[in-house]
Enzyme design. Sequence first.
Site, PDB file in Angstrom:
ATOM      1  N   LEU A 125      -9.307  -4.684   1.632  1.00  0.00           N
ATOM      2  CA  LEU A 125      -8.274  -5.509   2.259  1.00  0.00           C
ATOM      3  C   LEU A 125      -8.145  -5.153   3.742  1.00  0.00           C
ATOM      4  O   LEU A 125      -8.122  -6.026   4.602  1.00  0.00           O
ATOM      5  CB  LEU A 125      -6.932  -5.293   1.528  1.00  0.00           C
ATOM      6  CG  LEU A 125      -5.710  -6.016   2.091  1.00  0.00           C
ATOM      7  CD1 LEU A 125      -5.839  -7.539   1.916  1.00  0.00           C
ATOM      8  CD2 LEU A 125      -4.420  -5.550   1.386  1.00  0.00           C
ATOM      9  N   SER A 126      -8.075  -3.844   4.037  1.00  0.00           N
ATOM     10  CA  SER A 126      -7.803  -3.404   5.419  1.00  0.00           C
ATOM     11  C   SER A 126      -8.925  -3.787   6.374  1.00  0.00           C
ATOM     12  O   SER A 126     -10.100  -3.773   6.015  1.00  0.00           O
ATOM     13  CB  SER A 126      -7.627  -1.885   5.475  1.00  0.00           C
ATOM     14  OG  SER A 126      -6.584  -1.514   4.623  1.00  0.00           O
ATOM     15  N   SER A 132      -1.116  -2.569   7.781  1.00  0.00           N
ATOM     16  CA  SER A 132       0.156  -2.938   7.154  1.00  0.00           C
ATOM     17  C   SER A 132       0.348  -4.448   7.166  1.00  0.00           C
ATOM     18  O   SER A 132       0.854  -5.035   6.207  1.00  0.00           O
ATOM     19  CB  SER A 132       1.322  -2.263   7.886  1.00  0.00           C
ATOM     20  OG  SER A 132       1.255  -0.866   7.705  1.00  0.00           O
ATOM     21  N   TRP A 156     -11.863   1.556   6.540  1.00  0.00           N
ATOM     22  CA  TRP A 156     -11.271   2.644   5.725  1.00  0.00           C
ATOM     23  C   TRP A 156     -11.377   2.343   4.232  1.00  0.00           C
ATOM     24  O   TRP A 156     -10.397   2.481   3.491  1.00  0.00           O
ATOM     25  CB  TRP A 156      -9.790   2.859   6.090  1.00  0.00           C
ATOM     26  CG  TRP A 156      -9.544   2.983   7.551  1.00  0.00           C
ATOM     27  CD1 TRP A 156      -9.959   3.994   8.363  1.00  0.00           C
ATOM     28  CD2 TRP A 156      -8.839   2.055   8.394  1.00  0.00           C
ATOM     29  NE1 TRP A 156      -9.558   3.746   9.651  1.00  0.00           N
ATOM     30  CE2 TRP A 156      -8.865   2.578   9.696  1.00  0.00           C
ATOM     31  CE3 TRP A 156      -8.177   0.859   8.159  1.00  0.00           C
ATOM     32  CZ2 TRP A 156      -8.267   1.938  10.774  1.00  0.00           C
ATOM     33  CZ3 TRP A 156      -7.579   0.210   9.225  1.00  0.00           C
ATOM     34  CH2 TRP A 156      -7.627   0.734  10.507  1.00  0.00           C
ATOM     35  N   ILE A 157     -12.549   1.916   3.797  1.00  0.00           N
ATOM     36  CA  ILE A 157     -12.677   1.511   2.397  1.00  0.00           C
ATOM     37  C   ILE A 157     -13.073   2.708   1.523  1.00  0.00           C
ATOM     38  O   ILE A 157     -14.171   3.262   1.655  1.00  0.00           O
ATOM     39  CB  ILE A 157     -13.693   0.346   2.245  1.00  0.00           C
ATOM     40  CG1 ILE A 157     -13.260  -0.842   3.127  1.00  0.00           C
ATOM     41  CG2 ILE A 157     -13.831  -0.058   0.780  1.00  0.00           C
ATOM     42  CD1 ILE A 157     -11.857  -1.396   2.876  1.00  0.00           C
ATOM     43  N   THR A 158     -12.152   3.075   0.643  1.00  0.00           N
ATOM     44  CA  THR A 158     -12.396   4.166  -0.308  1.00  0.00           C
ATOM     45  C   THR A 158     -13.541   3.751  -1.234  1.00  0.00           C
ATOM     46  O   THR A 158     -13.585   2.598  -1.686  1.00  0.00           O
ATOM     47  CB  THR A 158     -11.124   4.418  -1.144  1.00  0.00           C
ATOM     48  OG1 THR A 158     -10.063   4.718  -0.263  1.00  0.00           O
ATOM     49  CG2 THR A 158     -11.318   5.566  -2.125  1.00  0.00           C
ATOM     50  N   ARG A 243       0.183   1.407  -6.328  1.00  0.00           N
ATOM     51  CA  ARG A 243       1.179   2.341  -5.766  1.00  0.00           C
ATOM     52  C   ARG A 243       1.653   3.349  -6.811  1.00  0.00           C
ATOM     53  O   ARG A 243       2.025   4.471  -6.461  1.00  0.00           O
ATOM     54  CB  ARG A 243       2.318   1.534  -5.133  1.00  0.00           C
ATOM     55  CG  ARG A 243       1.826   0.913  -3.833  1.00  0.00           C
ATOM     56  CD  ARG A 243       2.649  -0.184  -3.240  1.00  0.00           C
ATOM     57  NE  ARG A 243       1.898  -0.754  -2.086  1.00  0.00           N
ATOM     58  CZ  ARG A 243       2.157  -1.886  -1.488  1.00  0.00           C
ATOM     59  NH1 ARG A 243       3.171  -2.625  -1.891  1.00  0.00           N
ATOM     60  NH2 ARG A 243       1.416  -2.305  -0.481  1.00  0.00           N
ATOM     61  N   ARG A 268       2.684  38.681  -4.649  1.00  0.00           N
ATOM     62  CA  ARG A 268       2.736  39.215  -3.288  1.00  0.00           C
ATOM     63  C   ARG A 268       4.001  40.061  -3.091  1.00  0.00           C
ATOM     64  O   ARG A 268       5.111  39.607  -3.419  1.00  0.00           O
ATOM     65  CB  ARG A 268       2.737  38.039  -2.303  1.00  0.00           C
ATOM     66  CG  ARG A 268       2.957  38.412  -0.869  1.00  0.00           C
ATOM     67  CD  ARG A 268       1.743  39.088  -0.285  1.00  0.00           C
ATOM     68  NE  ARG A 268       1.916  39.317   1.143  1.00  0.00           N
ATOM     69  CZ  ARG A 268       1.071  40.029   1.856  1.00  0.00           C
ATOM     70  NH1 ARG A 268       0.009  40.593   1.289  1.00  0.00           N
ATOM     71  NH2 ARG A 268       1.281  40.213   3.151  1.00  0.00           N
ATOM     72  N   GLU A 363      -2.608   2.470   0.608  1.00  0.00           N
ATOM     73  CA  GLU A 363      -1.968   1.580  -0.381  1.00  0.00           C
ATOM     74  C   GLU A 363      -0.516   1.256   0.004  1.00  0.00           C
ATOM     75  O   GLU A 363       0.374   1.198  -0.842  1.00  0.00           O
ATOM     76  CB  GLU A 363      -2.117   2.134  -1.794  1.00  0.00           C
ATOM     77  CG  GLU A 363      -3.603   2.228  -2.144  1.00  0.00           C
ATOM     78  CD  GLU A 363      -3.934   2.230  -3.596  1.00  0.00           C
ATOM     79  OE1 GLU A 363      -3.132   1.745  -4.388  1.00  0.00           O
ATOM     80  OE2 GLU A 363      -5.032   2.722  -3.934  1.00  0.00           O
TER      81      GLU A 363
END
Length: 379
Positions: A125-126, A132, A156-158, A243, A268, A363
Amino acid sequence: MHFQLSEEHLMIQKAARDFAQNDLKPGVIERDDHEKFPAEQVKKMGELGFLGMMVDPKYGGGGMDTISYVLAMEEISKVDASASVVMSVNNSLVCWGLQEFGSEEQKQKYLMPLAKGEVIGAFCLSEPEAGSDATSQHTTAIDMGDHYVLNGTKNWITNGGTASTYLVMAQTDAAKKHKGINAFIVEKGMPGFTVGPKEHKLGIRGSDTHSLMFSDVKVPKKNRIGEDGFGFKFAMKTLTGGRIGIASQALGIASGAYELALAYSKERKAFGKTISQHQAIQFKLADMATEIDAARLMCLKAAWLKDRHEDYSTAAAMAKVFSSEVAMRTTIEAVQIHGGYGYVKEFHVERLMRDAKITQIYEGTSEVQRIVISRAILG
Ligand code: CAA
């Protein structure tokens, strides 16, 4: 109302936890360092049924509910958020979108191998000038009768380099604005479709993010998803479920960092006692645990609404904005609790802190989630 998981949910949670610990944890630091895609691990995720969890078994999926998906996403994201984004995109954006809105032929040809994890998918989509503001699509799809011709660039496609099946949104009729957008199934290897260079990222460095170029790509008409002009609705409806996936990823990043910080605080020593005996650390842990519990309940509620086929868009937006902000706060505090050790790679928390940031961006940014929520409450 009850807050108990079923036996089946607990089994899925355990299977995901075991897979994360046994298969994802070894090598996670090196994969992050070398920006190495977890190819073997993703293949195993497919074999275990984590890549098509909610798909009907008749299309090769697991037939599970969204609650199971949230539980599995949390466990896998605790250890390796680069692997869990592959899982989230494949399940929520690609498989769910095709199952809900694809034709029978598209389901047989594309959904089946995606749900079995034999191939993976990407959601496109982007664009360089449409993040946005997703209605502002510059990629065009000209209707040529029996096919469309696609031109444009996606950013920016995953899974951009590793996917075989791409769901691509493009503008067919600019005069109709968002009602002129269509969604298409594009195969890797279609002439004119090229994968651009890999992005070098702050976090989720093992995941494979690329720009994509379309130059006169001929896409058959039967590869359009839904009716003419359904593309923007398709993207929005699919992202609403996505989302929940990213909210669960953020939840997992937060709970992974919290568990590491809790364990470290009991080992620790400083000023003659473990740091967990200092109130400064106790209060940090108390805040982390409280916020993580709230985030988990919000993710599960959004999933429960989705499983009941009720409106889950506001719940999903609330879960995402809250969980991603909890992930950021928790991972920063986990690094702080680890002190100097937190700043070096061996202790995992610095990676989780870098990974957390993207959950506030992809997303739908936190600002976009607030647009969705405020519109729902103000009308
Ligand atoms: N479900 C169904 N339809 C929806 C919807 C939803 N959740 N949200 C909006 N719509 C519909 C509206 O009803 C409207 O349709 P009508 O004209 O028929 O009424 C249409 O979509 C346009 O909606 P808006 O007028 O609300 O549009 P807008 O321009 O004001 O934008 C927005 C709204 C919420 C900001 C939207 O653009 C948006 O979500 N932007 C963010 C995009 C995004 O999430 N990008 C992520 C990229 S994918 C990714 O990150 C994947 C990855 O690789 C990890």
